[in-house]
Design a protein around this motif. Structure first.
Motif, short mmCIF file in Angstrom:
data_model
loop_
_atom_site.label_atom_id
_atom_site.label_comp_id
_atom_site.label_asym_id
_atom_site.label_seq_id
_atom_site.Cartn_x
_atom_site.Cartn_y
_atom_site.Cartn_z
N UNK A 276 41.60 -50.79 24.99
CA UNK A 276 42.08 -49.85 23.97
C UNK A 276 42.87 -48.72 24.63
N UNK A 277 43.97 -48.36 24.00
CA UNK A 277 44.80 -47.23 24.44
C UNK A 277 45.03 -46.29 23.27
N UNK A 278 45.44 -45.06 23.57
CA UNK A 278 45.62 -44.04 22.53
C UNK A 278 47.00 -43.42 22.62
N UNK A 279 47.49 -43.02 21.44
CA UNK A 279 48.68 -42.17 21.38
C UNK A 279 48.57 -41.36 20.09
N UNK A 280 49.38 -40.30 19.91
CA UNK A 280 49.18 -39.41 18.76
C UNK A 280 49.35 -40.07 17.41
N UNK A 281 50.10 -41.16 17.35
CA UNK A 281 50.44 -41.76 16.07
C UNK A 281 51.85 -41.35 15.67
N UNK A 282 52.34 -41.88 14.55
CA UNK A 282 53.72 -41.60 14.14
C UNK A 282 53.97 -40.11 13.88
N UNK A 283 55.17 -39.68 14.19
CA UNK A 283 55.59 -38.32 13.86
C UNK A 283 56.19 -38.29 12.46
N UNK A 284 56.27 -37.11 11.90
CA UNK A 284 56.93 -36.95 10.62
C UNK A 284 58.43 -36.98 10.77
N UNK A 285 59.16 -36.94 9.66
CA UNK A 285 60.63 -36.98 9.71
C UNK A 285 61.24 -35.86 10.54
N UNK A 286 60.54 -34.71 10.60
CA UNK A 286 61.05 -33.58 11.39
C UNK A 286 60.40 -33.51 12.76
N UNK A 287 59.73 -34.58 13.17
CA UNK A 287 59.05 -34.59 14.46
C UNK A 287 57.65 -34.02 14.43
N UNK A 288 57.13 -33.73 13.25
CA UNK A 288 55.83 -33.09 13.12
C UNK A 288 54.70 -33.97 13.65
N UNK A 289 53.76 -33.32 14.35
CA UNK A 289 52.51 -33.96 14.76
C UNK A 289 51.31 -33.26 14.13
N UNK A 290 51.52 -32.65 12.96
CA UNK A 290 50.41 -32.01 12.26
C UNK A 290 49.26 -33.02 12.12
N UNK A 291 48.07 -32.58 12.47
CA UNK A 291 46.93 -33.47 12.54
C UNK A 291 45.71 -32.81 11.91
N UNK A 292 45.05 -33.54 11.03
CA UNK A 292 43.83 -33.00 10.44
C UNK A 292 42.67 -33.22 11.40
N UNK A 293 41.58 -32.48 11.19
CA UNK A 293 40.43 -32.62 12.08
C UNK A 293 39.13 -32.45 11.31
N UNK A 294 38.08 -32.94 11.92
CA UNK A 294 36.72 -32.70 11.48
C UNK A 294 36.01 -31.94 12.61
N UNK A 295 35.28 -30.90 12.24
CA UNK A 295 34.54 -30.12 13.24
C UNK A 295 33.06 -30.14 12.89
N UNK A 296 32.23 -30.56 13.82
CA UNK A 296 30.81 -30.31 13.71
C UNK A 296 30.56 -28.94 14.34
N UNK A 297 30.05 -28.03 13.53
CA UNK A 297 29.82 -26.66 13.98
C UNK A 297 28.37 -26.29 13.76
N UNK A 298 28.01 -25.12 14.23
CA UNK A 298 26.67 -24.57 14.03
C UNK A 298 26.76 -23.31 13.20
#
Length: 483
Positions: free
Chosen positions: A345-367
């Motif tokens: 398995x290898x990783x990369x950020x995934x496709x960019x948006x039309x303007x080159x965006x790499x906006x990425x959502x996240x999940x945080x486990x916090x306390x």
């Protein structure tokens, strides 16, 4: 009737888990609005009304100040909790504080947490939660504002260094509870403990044999997924399909790969206009994207997609059934060891948006800290230790806190060496981290809204017209989120 009897009675009447949470949340909001309860002093929103108990802590900081006390924790059964249990002796010996840990599977953890907070009994002092839960638990006053504790040098050890947390992770735990307001502000409702950014993991051996390269655009992702589905079986990879993503009728289907790509395409869930939240998932651009996403899954995804959670999607990557996974990076990380896909398995950020965006959502486990706790000082002693550089370095390098929440841990040679065994993982993490944040608009109906969104996505996948389906969704949400 106790809480368990209450839930049992709802279940016997055919009320779903989602319905139970909605009932409990409604009861919580009503209770928090009661002048009687407010007059009794309940409510952990220390920064919203009156002083915080943190203000009463004076003198020099002393790790042993609460020796002999017990801090009660409500925790999700998770690798992060495993790391805590492995290191708890360090905390107990350093502070003299004992930990009592009640652990529940995620399938019913949030049910338990919701009932605990709604009860206002303070049976637990601290617990695990995520950003989206702040939007549910914060407005009723169930959470303690941690900022006064952080700012008081008598209550916080000098090496705590809050600036060492990645700032986008701290921001995810801040909100003023005003409709339309973005995340951020002076109130800190939770501390980052571990998180997941969302990227594309892929079978490098499959890509090499089929002559494929990681997709740079969303349209290319659709093409690559189709090529794997068409060509991988004949190339000796069994009945492999193109791409695994979540598909069950739950809020968690929307937030990983779907919301990441949606955001990179320049799309948003809501606008704020005239004092109201305006759903935007039915804009022409959003309709086009959603229709393409559903067709990609229908043509190049798993046959049982409408039941797929993170577990099924990631397991298919590890088992050699899927050529790609667009989901939490740590979900794929665990599939690169002791599986049929180990080391492939290898990783990369995934496709960019039309303007080159790499906006990425996240999940945080916090306390977070229970606003109803009667043991807040000792609870804070635990929280600052559990999110300290020392514990998180141990958790990241000796256990399985894979995505580091502190910059010092992410920069350490030991951490980078550990992740370097996984092709592209650390490089992808470093590339997307500056673009990773909560992409949703904070609002108190988040769970109902995103679950309805997932249901609409399933309908489109099943062949319903995307435009009319999303128009109905937007109309329904317009009432839900603004009531």
């Amino acid at each position: 009737m106790d809480h368990n009897q209450f839930f049992d009675s709802l279940a016997s009447r055919g009320i779903s888990r989602r319905g139970m949470l909605r009932i409990a949340g409604t009861a919580a909001a009503v209770a928090a609005g009661s002048p009687i309860l407010q007059a009794c002093g309940f409510g952990g929103a220390g920064g919203q009304g009156g002083g915080s108990e943190a203000d009463a802590v004076t003198g020099s900081f002393d790790w042993r100040k609460h020796e002999g006390t017990t801090v009660r924790l409500l925790m999700n059964k998770h690798p992060y909790t495993d790391a805590l249990k492995a290191n708890r002796k360090e905390f107990e010996e350093q502070t003299g504080i004992s930990l009592e840990i009640d652990e529940f599977p995620e399938a019913n953890y949030f049910d338990k947490l919701t009932l605990e907070l709604q009860s206002q009994q303070g049976n637990y002092d601290a617990f695990m939660l995520g950003s989206y839960m702040v939007w549910q638990y914060g407005p009723p006053g169930y959470l303690e504002d941690l900022n006064p504790w952080i700012q008081n040098s008598s209550a916080t050890h000098a090496e705590f260094d809050p600036d060492d947390f990645f700032p986008n992770l701290l921001t995810a735990g801040q909100w003023n509870f005003e409709k339309g307001a973005p995340l951020g502000g002076e109130q800190q409702w939770m501390l980052p403990w571990g998180f997941e950014t969302n990227t594309v993991a892929y079978r490098k051996d499959v890509f090499d044999k089929l002559g494929l390269r990681p997709a740079e655009t969303f349209d290319e992702l659709i093409e690559v997924a189709a090529a794997i589905t068409e060509k991988a079986p004949a190339a000796g990879f069994g009945d492999m399909y193109g791409i695994a993503v979540r598909g069950s009728k739950e809020w968690a289907t929307i937030h990983p790969g779907f919301m990441t790509m949606y955001s990179r395409m320049g799309l948003t869930d809501f606008d704020f206009s005239g004092g109201e939240l305006v759903p935007k998932m039915n804009s022409p651009e959003a309709v086009e994207f959603t229709d393409k996403w559903a067709r990609m899954v229908r043509d190049s995804g798993p046959s049982g997609w409408t039941s797929y959670t993170w577990y099924q999607a990631s397991s298919d990557l590890g088992a050699g059934k899927a050529g790609m996974l667009f989901d939490a990076d740590i979900a794929s990380y665990f599939q690169n060891t002791d599986t049929a896909a180990e080391g492939k398995i290898a990783w990369y950020p995934g496709p960019k948006g039309p303007d080159g965006s790499l906006d990425t959502n996240m999940w945080i486990w916090s306390l977070g800290m229970n606003g109803a706790s009667e043991n807040k000082e000792a609870a804070w002693w635990f929280l600052q230790w559990a999110t300290s550089k020392e514990h998180l370095q141990f958790a990241a390098t000796e256990k399985q806190h894979i995505d580091a929440v502190r910059q010092s841990v992410a920069d350490s040679g030991e951490y980078k060496d550990m992740l370097s065994k996984h092709t592209g993982f650390i490089e992808t993490f470093e590339e997307v981290m500056p673009h990773t944040e909560i992409q949703f608009t904070p609002q108190t109906s988040f769970f109902d809204a995103t679950t309805s969104w997932a249901a609409a996505l399933q309908q489109i996948y099943g062949g319903d017209d995307a435009a009319s389906t999303l128009d109905r969704l937007a109309s329904d949400l317009d009432r839900t989120v603004n009531q």
